[in-house]
Design a protein around this motif. Structure first.
Motif, PDB file in Angstrom:
ATOM      1  N   PHE B  93     -23.697 -14.719 107.270  1.00  0.00           N
ATOM      2  CA  PHE B  93     -22.982 -13.951 108.298  1.00  0.00           C
ATOM      3  C   PHE B  93     -21.552 -13.661 107.833  1.00  0.00           C
ATOM      4  CE2 PHE B  93     -23.207 -12.499 112.682  1.00  0.00           C
ATOM      5  CZ  PHE B  93     -21.867 -12.301 112.991  1.00  0.00           C
ATOM      6  N   ALA B  94     -20.872 -14.709 107.350  1.00  0.00           N
ATOM      7  CA  ALA B  94     -19.487 -14.545 106.896  1.00  0.00           C
ATOM      8  C   ALA B  94     -19.418 -13.622 105.689  1.00  0.00           C
ATOM      9  CB  ALA B  94     -18.889 -15.904 106.552  1.00  0.00           C
ATOM     10  N   ALA B  97     -19.707 -10.181 106.849  1.00  0.00           N
ATOM     11  CA  ALA B  97     -18.520  -9.834 107.646  1.00  0.00           C
ATOM     12  C   ALA B  97     -17.270  -9.667 106.787  1.00  0.00           C
ATOM     13  CB  ALA B  97     -18.270 -10.914 108.695  1.00  0.00           C
ATOM     14  N   PHE B  98     -17.343 -10.090 105.536  1.00  0.00           N
ATOM     15  CA  PHE B  98     -16.162 -10.109 104.681  1.00  0.00           C
ATOM     16  C   PHE B  98     -15.503  -8.744 104.555  1.00  0.00           C
ATOM     17  CE2 PHE B  98     -13.658 -12.388 101.582  1.00  0.00           C
ATOM     18  CZ  PHE B  98     -13.153 -11.388 100.776  1.00  0.00           C
ATOM     19  N   GLY B  99     -16.312  -7.717 104.323  1.00  0.00           N
ATOM     20  CA  GLY B  99     -15.774  -6.371 104.143  1.00  0.00           C
ATOM     21  C   GLY B  99     -15.038  -5.879 105.385  1.00  0.00           C
ATOM     22  N   ALA B 101     -13.854  -7.572 107.785  1.00  0.00           N
ATOM     23  CA  ALA B 101     -12.693  -8.437 108.027  1.00  0.00           C
ATOM     24  C   ALA B 101     -11.536  -8.034 107.125  1.00  0.00           C
ATOM     25  CB  ALA B 101     -13.061  -9.899 107.800  1.00  0.00           C
ATOM     26  N   HIS B 103     -10.866  -5.152 106.195  1.00  0.00           N
ATOM     27  CA  HIS B 103     -10.296  -3.916 106.722  1.00  0.00           C
ATOM     28  C   HIS B 103      -9.598  -4.126 108.050  1.00  0.00           C
ATOM     29  CE1 HIS B 103     -12.774  -1.868 103.651  1.00  0.00           C
ATOM     30  NE2 HIS B 103     -11.818  -0.976 103.727  1.00  0.00           N
ATOM     31  N   GLY B 104      -9.499  -5.401 108.471  1.00  0.00           N
ATOM     32  CA  GLY B 104      -8.740  -5.718 109.674  1.00  0.00           C
ATOM     33  C   GLY B 104      -9.416  -5.320 110.969  1.00  0.00           C
ATOM     34  N   GLN B 105     -10.749  -5.155 110.934  1.00  0.00           N
ATOM     35  CA  GLN B 105     -11.437  -4.783 112.179  1.00  0.00           C
ATOM     36  C   GLN B 105     -11.393  -5.937 113.178  1.00  0.00           C
ATOM     37  OE1 GLN B 105     -15.408  -3.353 111.425  1.00  0.00           O
ATOM     38  NE2 GLN B 105     -14.714  -1.890 109.858  1.00  0.00           N
ATOM     39  N   GLU B 106     -11.609  -5.594 114.454  1.00  0.00           N
ATOM     40  CA  GLU B 106     -11.588  -6.635 115.497  1.00  0.00           C
ATOM     41  C   GLU B 106     -12.826  -7.502 115.411  1.00  0.00           C
ATOM     42  OE1 GLU B 106      -9.453  -3.626 118.559  1.00  0.00           O
ATOM     43  OE2 GLU B 106     -11.464  -4.401 119.019  1.00  0.00           O
ATOM     44  N   ARG B 107     -12.676  -8.754 115.859  1.00  0.00           N
ATOM     45  CA  ARG B 107     -13.772  -9.719 115.743  1.00  0.00           C
ATOM     46  C   ARG B 107     -15.057  -9.265 116.413  1.00  0.00           C
ATOM     47  NH1 ARG B 107      -9.953 -14.515 117.083  1.00  0.00           N
ATOM     48  NH2 ARG B 107      -9.026 -14.787 115.052  1.00  0.00           N
ATOM     49  N   ILE B 110     -16.740  -6.603 114.449  1.00  0.00           N
ATOM     50  CA  ILE B 110     -17.309  -7.163 113.215  1.00  0.00           C
ATOM     51  C   ILE B 110     -18.623  -7.864 113.531  1.00  0.00           C
ATOM     52  CG2 ILE B 110     -17.023  -8.862 111.376  1.00  0.00           C
ATOM     53  CD1 ILE B 110     -14.017  -8.415 111.523  1.00  0.00           C
ATOM     54  N   ARG B 111     -18.613  -8.701 114.577  1.00  0.00           N
ATOM     55  CA  ARG B 111     -19.832  -9.463 114.909  1.00  0.00           C
ATOM     56  C   ARG B 111     -20.984  -8.527 115.230  1.00  0.00           C
ATOM     57  NH1 ARG B 111     -16.156 -13.421 117.658  1.00  0.00           N
ATOM     58  NH2 ARG B 111     -15.923 -15.042 116.100  1.00  0.00           N
ATOM     59  N   LEU B 150     -19.684  -1.914 106.020  1.00  0.00           N
ATOM     60  CA  LEU B 150     -18.471  -1.118 105.886  1.00  0.00           C
ATOM     61  C   LEU B 150     -18.654   0.301 106.412  1.00  0.00           C
ATOM     62  CD1 LEU B 150     -17.551  -2.409 102.333  1.00  0.00           C
ATOM     63  CD2 LEU B 150     -16.183  -2.736 104.387  1.00  0.00           C
TER      64      LEU B 150
END
Lengths: 224, 222, 264
Positions: B93-94, B97-99, B101, B103-107, B110-111, B150
């Motif tokens: 999952f992480a 989610a790395f990409g 994250a 890019h500063g997207q909201e949690r 991202i989830r 992404l």
């Protein structure tokens, strides 16, 4: 390539890596000179089974033998005298400055002559690249170099782990031809492969593993 | 929309004997699935790197000719999934989610994205697994999910099915068609021209860095 | 085995900065300590850290394997060959100041090994990345620290694969020193070449996942912190500061006294 192949046997073999059984009381016999494809989804136990032939994995229970050798009493470098193991991920063994040097490494280690090296290089269309540094070559060609290194050791049992993964038709044909030459010469071949074209071209027997057990075992009509 | 334009583009790696790409001219449009074929060393992988703007920026070398990249969110998947792990994530999952994250997207966004992409690639059951413990096939699907997280407008894939069994490979190519239908431009280099031809809208064959065929995918030599 | 091991110990559950602060404090304090008793107490504290981290089982062996040969060397170099006065202990003549010096050095090495290996075993690299991201540390600094912590297990895993591949080509381990030396090439070269190739690939992988996007990274699942832990970290900093200030003061006083004596 007129060495006779050896029989390979797993008798009541069980194994786990601490998180559930990977092989469950599995018994399997492969006759000398047979060409077998081992299929099954990821985690079915195929790689564990084949690694046992080199003594890389010792079963928790049961016995593994190659010819008259009980693998339990042998180191991997000793098993290399009888079994050629071509790993799926090739880069782990390339180290020499040239393709030829790398392919010759195994035969030299085993005290065999290098007579077969040039023959195998020609067979796999690598002769023109013999002086090149392996890491200068594209990944599929590097994989072919490691296969050449295994075949040059004159194994009487050939274990191939996904030998054609990432290959185009041309490279696949080279591998098929090389494997067929060995099976025709009586070498025992065991291949783990998802490649239907490769399996149908070389295998005379197809075994499917599922959950650490043999789910299917059938002979094919392949000329092999 | 044209996402990549190359005109007489040539690329040579630092210390390379010969150009890896030689006088390449092509446009890649959104909604296309472009299959790239050629013997090892023919330049297919290099073309992907150049089209995505990764060469020469990250790999060195010299690029001549014209290149215009209008794609704003390129994403790339290579043939060897274990080299594409960040090495910094304990779970699948992480990793996916790395990409987003980065890019500063909201949690929450991202989830939701990660859950969607994992499901799309059929690997949602691996979400809490350590990526280092996955098989090649599982890992490759995770890497594709990571690339899709992404939400790329240009997706570049280098032999993405090398580690996949036949059913998973079919599913992947179906997904590529689906992505193209939604507007993404897809370029996929593969030795499996038969399978690629079924999914592709266009087939390009390279030989020694030059385009020798650019047209119907079915006409690509197998 | 060196490297992170999942677990549920207090160190595993703590905010990653806390075990780092405690281990870091121990490392700083062992160099401020000067007597065998002080260093011994810190070494015991480092062992206690390993026990709290539930890591003694896999930290003790590598720590002792590295420490014991050093202890032996120190004992010979300082304990036996050190300056007078000597005292007879059985058949040996042991230098008293030399032995004290050996105990200090050996104790330092032991404390460092236990503290460092415990941190490696109990601080999850992934949690550390999240913690540093949440605190706004740049990705470059984060990656540098975490890569350093994980380099040994990664190389070890790679080396294990190479070893297997070469053994399957007939490479025999052991034997004469010459044979062992000859075996290094096929083992070390793929490790280096492969690691270098991997660096290229990892740069690509990280870049394609946006680490150079210039945007502030989102910490998806930052580890929780607590007031007691925060306080503990500050206590560690204060203790280190205090110990080193005291040491510096002692040094200045000693220099001052010597200067006075020389002046007379």
């Amino acid at each position: 390539m007129t060495d006779t192949g050896l029989a390979v046997r797993w008798e009541g073999v069980s194994h786990d890596y601490g998180a559930g059984a990977v092989l469950r009381d599995l018994s399997l016999a492969i006759e000398p000179g047979d060409a077998v494809a081992l299929l099954g989804s990821n985690g079915a136990g195929k790689t564990t089974l084949t690694r046992m032939l080199m003594g890389l994995v010792r079963p928790r229970a049961g016995r593994v033998s190659v010819g008259d050798w009980d693998v339990a009493g042998r180191r991997p470098d000793e098993m290399a005298l009888r079994v050629g193991y071509a790993f799926q991920h090739a880069d782990q063994q390339l180290f020499a400055r040239s393709v030829r040097e790398d392919v010759a490494f195994g035969p030299r280690r085993l005290g065999q002559g290098e007579g077969l090296v040039d023959e195998v290089l020609g067979e796999l269309d690598l002769a023109a690249l013999a002086a090149r540094h392996p890491y200068d070559l594209p990944v599929p060609v590097r994989k072919l170099v490691t296969l050449a290194g295994v075949l040059a050791m004159r194994p009487r049992v050939c274990v191939l782990d996904e030998p054609t993964a990432g290959f185009d038709r041309g490279l696949r044909e080279l591998v098929i031809a090389a494997v067929r030459r060995r099976t025709a010469g009586g070498v025992t071949v065991l291949a783990v492969s998802h490649d239907r074209a490769f399996v149908s071209a070389v295998a005379r027997r197809v075994i499917r593993l599922d959950g650490g057990r043999i789910a299917a075992d059938a002979r094919t009509d392949s000329p092999g | 929309m044209t996402l990549v334009r190359l005109r007489e583009a040539s690329f040579r790696y630092a210390g390379g004997h010969a150009p890896a790409l030689d006088g390449i001219s092509l446009d890649v449009l959104s909604g296309e699935v472009v299959a790239l074929a050629g013997r090892p060393g023919s330049g297919t992988s290099t073309l992907l790197l150049v089209a995505g703007g990764y060469a020469p920026r990250l790999v060195g070398g010299t690029l001549t000719g014209e290149r215009v990249i209008a794609a704003t969110r390129p994403s790339v998947v290579f043939a060897t999934p274990w080299t594409q792990l960040t090495g910094l994530c304990q779970t699948v999952f992480a990793e996916v989610a790395f990409g987003p994250a980065s890019h500063g997207q909201e949690r929450e966004r991202i989830r939701a994205t990660v859950a969607r992409q994992l499901a799309r690639l059929g690997v949602e059951h691996l979400a809490s697994r350590d990526p280092a413990t996955l098989s090649g096939g599982e890992l490759q699907r995770v890497i594709v999910a990571a690339a899709l997280a992404l939400e790329p407008d240009l997706l570049l894939l280098d032999d993405p099915a090398a580690e996949l069994d036949p059913d998973a490979a079919d599913a992947l190519y179906d997904l590529l068609r689906e992505l193209a239908a939604a507007g993404t431009a897809v370029m996929v280099a593969t030795p499996d021209t038969e399978r690629a031809a079924r999914a592709a809208t266009r087939g390009i064959v390279l030989e020694a860095g030059r385009i020798v065929h650019d047209g119907a995918p079915a006409a690509m030599p197998a | 085995m060196i490297g992170f091991r999942p677990g549920a110990s207090p160190l595993h559950r703590a905010h990653p900065y806390t075990p780092l602060a405690v281990a870091g404090a121990l490392l700083c304090l062992v160099f401020a300590a000067r007597t065998p008793a002080e260093v011994g107490a810190l070494a015991l504290a480092a062992v206690a850290l390993a026990i709290v981290g539930g890591a003694t089982g896999y930290v003790a062996r590598p720590a002792l394997m590295l420490a014991l040969p050093t202890w032996l060397l120190l004992f010979v170099l300082h304990g036996v060959l050190g300056p007078d006065p000597h005292r007879a202990v059985g058949a040996l003549q042991i230098s008293e100041p030399g032995l004290a010096h050996a105990l200090v050095l050996g104790g330092r090495i032991t404390a460092i090994l236990f503290a460092f290996l415990t941190v490696l075993a109990t601080v999850s690299p992934a949690r550390l990345v999240e913690a540093m991201t949440e605190r706004g540390v740049s990705f470059a600094a984060t990656y540098l620290l975490v890569s350093t912590l994980t380099v040994v297990p990664r190389l070890r895993a790679r080396a294990a694969g190479i070893l297997e591949a070469q053994q399957c080509r007939g490479l025999r381990l052991g034997g004469s020193p010459v044979a062992r030396l000859a075996a290094l090439g096929p083992l070390v070269l793929p490790l280096i070449l492969g690691a270098l190739a991997e660096v290229d690939e990892q740069v690509l992988a990280l870049d394609t996942r946006g680490v150079t996007s210039g945007r502030v990274r989102t910490a998806l699942d930052p580890p929780p912190d607590s007031a007691p832990e925060w306080a503990l970290r500050w206590v560690c900093a204060v203790v280190v500061l205090g110990a080193w200030s005291s040491r510096l003061l002692d040094l200045l006083l000693t220099l001052g006294t010597r200067a006075q004596e020389l002046g007379r």
